[in-house]
Design an enzyme around this catalytic site. Structure first.
Site, short mmCIF file in Angstrom:
data_model
loop_
_atom_site.label_atom_id
_atom_site.label_comp_id
_atom_site.label_asym_id
_atom_site.label_seq_id
_atom_site.Cartn_x
_atom_site.Cartn_y
_atom_site.Cartn_z
N GLY A 1 0.83 -1.20 0.00
CA GLY A 1 0.00 0.00 0.00
C GLY A 1 0.86 1.25 0.00
O GLY A 1 2.01 1.22 0.46
N GLN B 1 2.90 9.85 1.36
CA GLN B 1 4.24 9.27 1.43
C GLN B 1 5.13 9.68 0.27
O GLN B 1 6.34 9.54 0.35
CB GLN B 1 4.14 7.74 1.46
CG GLN B 1 3.52 7.21 2.75
CD GLN B 1 3.34 5.70 2.67
OE1 GLN B 1 2.34 5.21 2.17
NE2 GLN B 1 4.32 4.95 3.15
N CYS C 1 5.90 -0.44 6.98
CA CYS C 1 5.53 0.75 6.20
C CYS C 1 6.73 1.15 5.34
O CYS C 1 7.87 1.15 5.82
CB CYS C 1 5.17 1.88 7.16
SG CYS C 1 4.74 3.42 6.35
N LEU C 2 6.46 1.50 4.09
CA LEU C 2 7.56 1.90 3.20
C LEU C 2 8.26 3.17 3.68
O LEU C 2 9.39 3.43 3.30
CB LEU C 2 7.03 2.10 1.77
CG LEU C 2 6.53 0.82 1.08
CD1 LEU C 2 5.97 1.14 -0.29
CD2 LEU C 2 7.63 -0.22 0.99
N HIS D 1 -4.46 1.66 7.58
CA HIS D 1 -3.08 2.15 7.64
C HIS D 1 -2.87 3.30 6.64
O HIS D 1 -2.29 4.33 6.98
CB HIS D 1 -2.13 0.97 7.34
CG HIS D 1 -0.68 1.31 7.29
ND1 HIS D 1 0.25 0.76 8.15
CD2 HIS D 1 0.03 2.14 6.47
CE1 HIS D 1 1.45 1.25 7.86
NE2 HIS D 1 1.36 2.07 6.83
N GLU D 2 -3.38 3.12 5.42
CA GLU D 2 -3.17 4.15 4.38
C GLU D 2 -4.01 5.40 4.65
O GLU D 2 -3.54 6.52 4.42
CB GLU D 2 -3.48 3.58 2.99
CG GLU D 2 -2.63 2.38 2.57
CD GLU D 2 -1.14 2.58 2.74
OE1 GLU D 2 -0.66 3.73 2.65
OE2 GLU D 2 -0.44 1.58 3.01
N HIS E 1 -2.28 7.60 6.97
CA HIS E 1 -1.26 8.45 6.32
C HIS E 1 -1.89 9.76 5.84
O HIS E 1 -1.30 10.84 5.99
CB HIS E 1 -0.63 7.74 5.12
CG HIS E 1 0.49 6.82 5.47
ND1 HIS E 1 1.62 7.22 6.15
CD2 HIS E 1 0.66 5.50 5.23
CE1 HIS E 1 2.44 6.18 6.31
NE2 HIS E 1 1.88 5.12 5.75
ZN ZN Z 1 2.63 3.25 5.65
#
Ligand code: ZN
Length: 167
Positions: A46, A51, A91-92, A133-134, A137
């Site tokens: 995701g 991000q 998480c990226l 989660h997204e 963000h």
């Molecule tokens: Zn993330």
């Protein structure tokens, strides 16, 4: 298409609250395509526009094994949530850190697709976790903020050190 640079925690820009997408146009579709390419290349399941330093309410997700179920959500809103599930998240924007977070097990979501049309969907388990989660963000929240202050401090110190070493 192009790979986008992913902001790394504790970058303050990750705490920006994203604004709604006003029009789903060509530019938006191009950004969504670039985000999907960036997510697959990372690899991740995701990615939120936040991000990649674009502060609009757009996320891409693909939790499938074969990476052939791309889901693009524009202006996503959680209408209902229930149940509880604990899952180890990564998480990226927080590379190498995996920690258990408690989320709703089931969510009902309203969003717009790449055609601009609104739709509603149900999600469970990993997909539901990923959507929550997204969307976090987009609200300026990174998953480590669910952890204890002590753990957050440790993670911040570790990542700042890593970033310094790779610069
Ligand atoms: Zn993330």
């Amino acid at each position: 298409m192009a790979l986008l640079k992913i902001l790394q925690y504790p970058d303050k820009r990750l705490h920006t609250i994203a604004r709604p997408v006003a029009a789903v146009d060509e530019e938006m579709r191009r950004l969504a395509a670039d985000m999907a390419e960036t997510m697959y290349a990372a690899p991740g399941v995701g990615l939120a526009a936040t991000q990649v330093d674009r502060h609009i309410r757009l996320i891409v997700i693909d939790v499938s094994e074969d990476k052939n179920s791309l889901l693009t959500l524009i202006n996503p809103v959680i209408l209902e949530k229930d149940g509880e599930v604990v899952h180890e998240e990564g998480c990226l924007s927080v590379p190498g850190i995996y920690e258990k977070v408690t989320r709703a097990e089931h969510v009902r979501v309203r969003a717009q697709g790449l055609d601009g049309q609104p739709f509603e969907m149900e999600a469970r388990d990993l997909l539901a976790i990923c959507i929550q989660h997204e969307i976090d963000h987009l609200d300026g929240k990174v998953f480590v903020e669910y952890l204890s202050r002590l753990k957050q401090d440790r993670i911040r110190t570790k990542l700042v050190k890593q970033q310094r070493e790779t610069m």
